[in-house]
Write an enzyme that holds these catalytic residues in place. Structure first.
Site, PDB file in Angstrom:
ATOM      1  N   ILE A 154       0.723  -1.041   0.111  1.00  0.00           N
ATOM      2  CA  ILE A 154       0.091   0.019   0.133  1.00  0.00           C
ATOM      3  C   ILE A 154       0.975   1.229   0.060  1.00  0.00           C
ATOM      4  O   ILE A 154       0.411   2.102  -0.795  1.00  0.00           O
ATOM      5  CB  ILE A 154      -0.952   0.100   1.400  1.00  0.00           C
ATOM      6  CG1 ILE A 154      -1.776  -1.141   1.135  1.00  0.00           C
ATOM      7  CG2 ILE A 154      -1.759   1.277   1.300  1.00  0.00           C
ATOM      8  CD1 ILE A 154      -2.517  -1.623   2.400  1.00  0.00           C
ATOM      9  N   ASP A 173      10.552   3.520   6.831  1.00  0.00           N
ATOM     10  CA  ASP A 173      10.309   2.068   6.685  1.00  0.00           C
ATOM     11  C   ASP A 173      11.845   1.615   6.802  1.00  0.00           C
ATOM     12  O   ASP A 173      12.638   1.570   5.962  1.00  0.00           O
ATOM     13  CB  ASP A 173       9.783   1.591   5.382  1.00  0.00           C
ATOM     14  CG  ASP A 173       9.407   0.139   5.374  1.00  0.00           C
ATOM     15  OD1 ASP A 173      10.300  -0.601   6.012  1.00  0.00           O
ATOM     16  OD2 ASP A 173       8.508  -0.245   4.917  1.00  0.00           O
ATOM     17  N   ALA A 229      -4.180   1.575   8.430  1.00  0.00           N
ATOM     18  CA  ALA A 229      -3.470   0.432   8.574  1.00  0.00           C
ATOM     19  C   ALA A 229      -3.871  -0.618   9.787  1.00  0.00           C
ATOM     20  O   ALA A 229      -4.707  -1.157   9.566  1.00  0.00           O
ATOM     21  CB  ALA A 229      -1.981   0.847   8.906  1.00  0.00           C
ATOM     22  N   ARG A 230      -3.430  -0.004  10.903  1.00  0.00           N
ATOM     23  CA  ARG A 230      -4.058  -0.922  11.984  1.00  0.00           C
ATOM     24  C   ARG A 230      -3.998   0.041  13.359  1.00  0.00           C
ATOM     25  O   ARG A 230      -3.144   0.898  13.670  1.00  0.00           O
ATOM     26  CB  ARG A 230      -3.047  -1.999  12.250  1.00  0.00           C
ATOM     27  CG  ARG A 230      -2.751  -3.065  11.478  1.00  0.00           C
ATOM     28  CD  ARG A 230      -4.036  -3.850  11.334  1.00  0.00           C
ATOM     29  NE  ARG A 230      -4.133  -5.265  10.672  1.00  0.00           N
ATOM     30  CZ  ARG A 230      -4.747  -5.074   9.404  1.00  0.00           C
ATOM     31  NH1 ARG A 230      -5.281  -3.791   8.835  1.00  0.00           N
ATOM     32  NH2 ARG A 230      -4.809  -6.074   8.373  1.00  0.00           N
ATOM     33  N   ASP A 254      -9.447   5.362   9.943  1.00  0.00           N
ATOM     34  CA  ASP A 254     -10.350   4.278   9.302  1.00  0.00           C
ATOM     35  C   ASP A 254     -10.224   3.024  10.333  1.00  0.00           C
ATOM     36  O   ASP A 254     -11.031   2.152  10.000  1.00  0.00           O
ATOM     37  CB  ASP A 254      -9.782   4.121   7.906  1.00  0.00           C
ATOM     38  CG  ASP A 254     -10.895   3.017   7.277  1.00  0.00           C
ATOM     39  OD1 ASP A 254     -12.020   3.293   7.191  1.00  0.00           O
ATOM     40  OD2 ASP A 254     -10.576   2.001   6.564  1.00  0.00           O
ATOM     41  N   GLU A 259     -10.995  -2.459  17.380  1.00  0.00           N
ATOM     42  CA  GLU A 259     -11.428  -2.204  16.073  1.00  0.00           C
ATOM     43  C   GLU A 259     -12.859  -1.598  16.038  1.00  0.00           C
ATOM     44  O   GLU A 259     -13.236  -0.283  15.342  1.00  0.00           O
ATOM     45  CB  GLU A 259     -11.555  -3.532  15.451  1.00  0.00           C
ATOM     46  CG  GLU A 259     -12.371  -3.435  13.901  1.00  0.00           C
ATOM     47  CD  GLU A 259     -11.244  -2.740  12.905  1.00  0.00           C
ATOM     48  OE1 GLU A 259     -11.603  -2.310  11.896  1.00  0.00           O
ATOM     49  OE2 GLU A 259     -10.235  -2.520  13.294  1.00  0.00           O
ATOM     50  N   HIS A 278     -13.543   1.247   9.026  1.00  0.00           N
ATOM     51  CA  HIS A 278     -12.827   0.243   8.353  1.00  0.00           C
ATOM     52  C   HIS A 278     -13.204   0.041   6.886  1.00  0.00           C
ATOM     53  O   HIS A 278     -13.479  -1.058   6.668  1.00  0.00           O
ATOM     54  CB  HIS A 278     -12.575  -1.064   9.038  1.00  0.00           C
ATOM     55  CG  HIS A 278     -11.237  -1.825   8.859  1.00  0.00           C
ATOM     56  ND1 HIS A 278     -10.695  -2.801   9.663  1.00  0.00           N
ATOM     57  CD2 HIS A 278     -10.424  -1.682   7.647  1.00  0.00           C
ATOM     58  CE1 HIS A 278      -9.608  -3.027   8.998  1.00  0.00           C
ATOM     59  NE2 HIS A 278      -9.434  -2.555   7.791  1.00  0.00           N
TER      60      HIS A 278
END
Length: 320
Positions: A154, A173, A229-230, A254, A259, A278
């Site tokens: 992504i 990264d 992402a998370r 999102d 969650e 999400h």
């Protein structure tokens, strides 16, 4: 002999991921059967197509699939279903994460542009006021800097699209090499210099709450935090405190931790936060891309060709 392909996807998703058209294509090369691990063993299944609501592939489940050679995961993250038993038994794994990445990248780039236009804040302010509001806080796209945390499927897609639109792209990264059109920096530098900070890292022990109170404090005036992402990448208690104190910063989330946030959570009512349920990944008609990718991988497997989206045991640790 015709190969037997098992399908283990929840009813909600089975026909939208593996559409009738995709099922017909597969049917020309293999026999499709529904696999329910609670019903009984299938001695003949060589390939298993999994997806949302599929069970974890434990040793007990795999005992019911003694001929299994390949798992084709037609969903986003495969981490929830692949166990050590899969690798121990030599079962190969391919994931449709690259197809899902397209939907997330589309959503992310749209949110970046909306953020630089201050669209969500102005819309929420107008709803609260029940009246027109002044066009304030519009940064504009030209000359803006977007920071990306994570350059997986992504992150790389987002980087290419944003760079093509003339935005400056910074990224962090630790496992990524040089990327065309992307300036690689340390995480703190990326946060401090980004008009929009977009998260695309996997969630693991090393990245849990990486966006901490100290790092939130680095965000520039008028910045936007975007997380597709998370949820566990962000310390939510610190985020609430930060957004309350820094009303110049906006957050578009999102994904959250947990969650499903509990009813009444402050992030639902803060004027500088927007929560979406999400939806960035493949939903609606986008889900068919996942099944189509799985079908292409199946045909490569049947033809003895290298798989294009195979994931290794080591690679799984760095996946979303």
């Amino acid at each position: 002999m015709t190969s037997v392909v098992g399908v283990c996807i929840g009813r909600t998703w089975s026909r939208t991921v593996l559409t009738d058209e995709t099922r017909k294509l597969i049917g020309r090369r293999a026999q499709l059967v529904e696999f329910d691990p609670d019903v009984g063993p299938r001695q003949d299944v060589r390939v298993l197509v999994t997806g949302w609501d599929a069970p974890a592939l434990t040793g007990e489940v795999l005992d019911r699939l003694p001929s299994l050679e390949l798992v084709l995961h037609a969903a986003g993250s495969v981490r929830g279903i692949v166990t050590d038993a899969v690798w121990t038994r030599g079962v190969r794994v391919s994931t449709a994460a690259a197809a899902n990445a397209v939907a997330v990248a589309d959503f992310t780039c749209a949110q970046v542009h909306l953020s630089l236009k201050n669209a969500w804040r102005l819309a929420l302010d107008a709803r609260t006021a029940r009246a027109p509001v002044a066009r304030t806080g519009v940064r504009g796209v030209d000359g803006a800097t977007v920071g990306l945390v994570g350059l997986g499927h992504i992150g790389r897609l987002v980087a290419r699209r944003l760079a093509a639109s003339g935005l400056r792209v910074l990224a962090h990264d630790p496992y990524a090499g040089e990327q065309q059109g992307v300036e690689i920096e340390d995480l703190d530098t990326v946060i401090a210099r980004s008009d929009v900070l977009s998260l695309h890292a996997p969630h693991n022990a090393a990245t849990h709450h990486m966006i901490s109170a100290a790092r939130l404090a680095l965000m520039p005036d008028g910045g936007t935090l975007l997380n597709t992402a998370r949820g566990g990448l962000v310390d939510h208690d610190a985020l609430v405190e930060f957004l309350t104190a820094r009303d110049d910063v906006f957050a578009v989330l999102d994904v959250t931790e947990p969650e499903d946030l509990p009813s009444g959570h402050p992030l639902f009512t803060l004027p500088n936060a927007l929560i979406t349920p999400h939806i960035a990944g493949s939903l609606g008609t986008d889900q068919a891309r996942l099944g189509e990718l799985a079908a292409r991988e199946l045909f490569r497997f049947l033809d003895g060709l290298p798989l294009e989206h195979e994931i290794s045991r080591d690679g799984l640790a760095f996946s979303a």
